[in-house]
Design a protein around this motif. Sequence first.
Motif, PDB file in Angstrom:
ATOM      1  N   THR A   1       1.619  -1.315  13.652  1.00  0.00           N
ATOM      2  CA  THR A   1       2.107  -0.098  14.650  1.00  0.00           C
ATOM      3  C   THR A   1       2.997   0.375  14.534  1.00  0.00           C
ATOM      4  O   THR A   1       3.422   1.701  13.861  1.00  0.00           O
ATOM      5  N   LEU A   2       4.108  -0.838  13.500  1.00  0.00           N
ATOM      6  CA  LEU A   2       5.408   0.115  13.154  1.00  0.00           C
ATOM      7  C   LEU A   2       5.034   0.586  11.631  1.00  0.00           C
ATOM      8  O   LEU A   2       6.314   1.204  11.128  1.00  0.00           O
ATOM      9  N   ASN A   3       4.108   0.306  11.192  1.00  0.00           N
ATOM     10  CA  ASN A   3       4.201   0.694   9.379  1.00  0.00           C
ATOM     11  C   ASN A   3       2.934   1.486   9.114  1.00  0.00           C
ATOM     12  O   ASN A   3       1.803   0.953   7.993  1.00  0.00           O
ATOM     13  N   GLU A   4       2.609   1.738   9.630  1.00  0.00           N
ATOM     14  CA  GLU A   4       0.849   3.034   9.549  1.00  0.00           C
ATOM     15  C   GLU A   4       1.327   3.834   8.689  1.00  0.00           C
ATOM     16  O   GLU A   4       2.645   4.671   8.014  1.00  0.00           O
ATOM     17  N   GLY A   5       0.460   3.797   7.593  1.00  0.00           N
ATOM     18  CA  GLY A   5       0.732   4.749   6.119  1.00  0.00           C
ATOM     19  C   GLY A   5       0.948   4.180   5.274  1.00  0.00           C
ATOM     20  O   GLY A   5       1.941   2.286   4.956  1.00  0.00           O
ATOM     21  N   GLY A   6       1.276   4.831   3.751  1.00  0.00           N
ATOM     22  CA  GLY A   6       1.677   3.800   2.578  1.00  0.00           C
ATOM     23  C   GLY A   6       3.187   4.402   2.160  1.00  0.00           C
ATOM     24  O   GLY A   6       3.959   3.945   1.583  1.00  0.00           O
TER      25      GLY A   6
ATOM     26  N   ARG B   1       4.791   4.049  -6.409  1.00  0.00           N
ATOM     27  CA  ARG B   1       3.985   3.613  -5.008  1.00  0.00           C
ATOM     28  C   ARG B   1       3.548   2.431  -4.233  1.00  0.00           C
ATOM     29  O   ARG B   1       4.299   1.612  -5.652  1.00  0.00           O
ATOM     30  N   MET B   2       2.730   2.282  -3.284  1.00  0.00           N
ATOM     31  CA  MET B   2       2.129   1.134  -3.025  1.00  0.00           C
ATOM     32  C   MET B   2       0.560   1.401  -3.525  1.00  0.00           C
ATOM     33  O   MET B   2       0.587   2.707  -2.943  1.00  0.00           O
ATOM     34  N   LEU B   3      -0.130  -0.135  -3.731  1.00  0.00           N
ATOM     35  CA  LEU B   3      -1.435   0.207  -3.888  1.00  0.00           C
ATOM     36  C   LEU B   3      -1.907  -0.707  -3.061  1.00  0.00           C
ATOM     37  O   LEU B   3      -1.566  -1.500  -2.400  1.00  0.00           O
ATOM     38  N   PRO B   4      -2.962   0.413  -2.129  1.00  0.00           N
ATOM     39  CA  PRO B   4      -3.571  -0.260  -0.817  1.00  0.00           C
ATOM     40  C   PRO B   4      -4.562  -1.258  -1.505  1.00  0.00           C
ATOM     41  O   PRO B   4      -5.289  -1.044  -2.654  1.00  0.00           O
ATOM     42  N   VAL B   5      -5.002  -2.700  -0.752  1.00  0.00           N
ATOM     43  CA  VAL B   5      -6.250  -3.454  -0.841  1.00  0.00           C
ATOM     44  C   VAL B   5      -6.972  -3.207   0.073  1.00  0.00           C
ATOM     45  O   VAL B   5      -7.012  -3.879   1.197  1.00  0.00           O
ATOM     46  N   PHE B   6      -8.008  -2.767  -0.595  1.00  0.00           N
ATOM     47  CA  PHE B   6      -9.275  -2.461   0.546  1.00  0.00           C
ATOM     48  C   PHE B   6      -8.786  -1.758   1.759  1.00  0.00           C
ATOM     49  O   PHE B   6      -9.463  -1.902   2.675  1.00  0.00           O
ATOM     50  N   GLY B   7      -7.840  -1.165   1.072  1.00  0.00           N
ATOM     51  CA  GLY B   7      -7.470   0.404   1.850  1.00  0.00           C
ATOM     52  C   GLY B   7      -6.263  -0.022   2.209  1.00  0.00           C
ATOM     53  O   GLY B   7      -6.498   0.429   3.727  1.00  0.00           O
TER      54      GLY B   7
ATOM     55  N   PRO C   1      -8.067 -12.923  11.710  1.00  0.00           N
ATOM     56  CA  PRO C   1      -7.461 -13.071  10.510  1.00  0.00           C
ATOM     57  C   PRO C   1      -8.633 -12.897   9.381  1.00  0.00           C
ATOM     58  O   PRO C   1      -7.747 -12.585   8.151  1.00  0.00           O
ATOM     59  N   LEU C   2      -9.513 -12.810   9.593  1.00  0.00           N
ATOM     60  CA  LEU C   2     -10.623 -12.997   8.761  1.00  0.00           C
ATOM     61  C   LEU C   2     -10.659 -12.053   7.603  1.00  0.00           C
ATOM     62  O   LEU C   2     -10.911 -12.401   6.470  1.00  0.00           O
ATOM     63  N   THR C   3     -10.601 -10.435   7.995  1.00  0.00           N
ATOM     64  CA  THR C   3     -10.423  -9.316   6.579  1.00  0.00           C
ATOM     65  C   THR C   3      -9.049  -9.988   5.821  1.00  0.00           C
ATOM     66  O   THR C   3      -8.841  -9.671   4.667  1.00  0.00           O
ATOM     67  N   GLY C   4      -7.807  -9.784   6.801  1.00  0.00           N
ATOM     68  CA  GLY C   4      -7.024 -10.733   6.217  1.00  0.00           C
ATOM     69  C   GLY C   4      -7.150 -12.001   4.659  1.00  0.00           C
ATOM     70  O   GLY C   4      -6.840 -11.717   3.534  1.00  0.00           O
TER      71      GLY C   4
END
Length: 414
Positions: free
Chosen positions: A36-41, A217-223, A372-375
């Motif tokens: 909730t606090l950190n949506e987006g890049g 920039r920050m790089l997303p891992v699997f989005g 936590p499985l996706t993590g």
Amino acid sequence: MFELSAQAQDFVVRTKDFIKNEIEPIETAFWNEVHTLNEGGDWTKWQWPAQLEDLKNKAKRAGLWNMFLPDPILGQGLSVQEYAHIAELTGRSLIAPTIFNCNAPDSGNMEVLWRYGSEIQKQLWLKPLLDGKIRSVFCMTEPEVASSDATNMQATAVIVGDEIVLNGRKWWSSGLGDPNAKVIIFMAHTPDETKDRLHQHSMVLVPIETVGVKIERMLPVFGDYDAPHGHGEISFENVHVPVENFIGGAGQGFEIAQGRLGPGRIHHCMRCIGAAEKSLELMIDRGMSRSAFGQEIIKLGGNLERVAEARVAIDQARLLTLYAAYKMDTLGNMAALTEISAIKVVAPNVLEKVVDMAIQIHGGAGVSRDTPLTGFFAQARSLRLADGPDEVHKSMIAKLELKKRGYGSAKKVM
């Protein structure tokens, strides 16, 4: 061989109890707040929930702090093999390593400063890291070269008078988005025709606010941006720092890197094993709590065999990792090269396989944030690349096996 001292057994018991009583009950709500606090890049706005500091202070008061560091004064005096059991426990949770101040890349960076840093460097950076007041970043991988061969490095750290001038671009710099990240360890080429190719790279301490340092920039891992930790791309353009910011001196980068990566690989692999254990538990609980076609889904479609396969694979990976840690403690890192590379291949692959089984049995819930499985899956797949891809480690294992049979030196085999 793997018997724990009374001190280590006490740490294992207390760590397990802390995770059970303090972390597991709040973890789902904690990560919901993080998202909730950190949506987006936009990493400039990232923040941790206030609860994190409360939990870190509880862990510190409980003496469950800096357990990775073998120093009995600055850490807890545990051997690599003893801490490995604790690393497994923390791997069951995506936040536990941070709560105990045993998280990557800080733990590796702290070991570097502890082993190779000057007294001034220890006061400026090691002490606040050990106190949990700041975070750090390790910059090695580069976007324009095949970083599986670290000698490809294009970033430079050139001595000019009493300064080091840094230029280059790094990416997948973990922790770069953390609001408490204050210092970078920058690894770069320091040209010197008088030295061989393994003594022309250096590690340099760079305060993150230094002129010329720019987070791109920050790089997303699997989005997923993994906020508020983050994995960033960062550029260094004519960055000037004092020559005293070399860690261990110019040209010592590869030697230091091997000292950093040895224990770090034990930590990563044991955390993988802990995550695999948690995934197996979730798989069984889900499979026994849901029914289809008149019976529990754990009994359908070969799932019982998958449970057995997971148990065998996890136990094999654990024993191999503990053996590697034992050899490091008793014979040193060089004597454990085969085992260190072997676990780096085995543990992430075991986690990836077990998590995949668990996701499948969870159905749609398995690919959501409800577990936590996706993590864990992102962790496993990323670790098959981080600290050297599987192929490099397999090549190292093969090279060492051929050398045992007398087929040339390490250089000739490669």
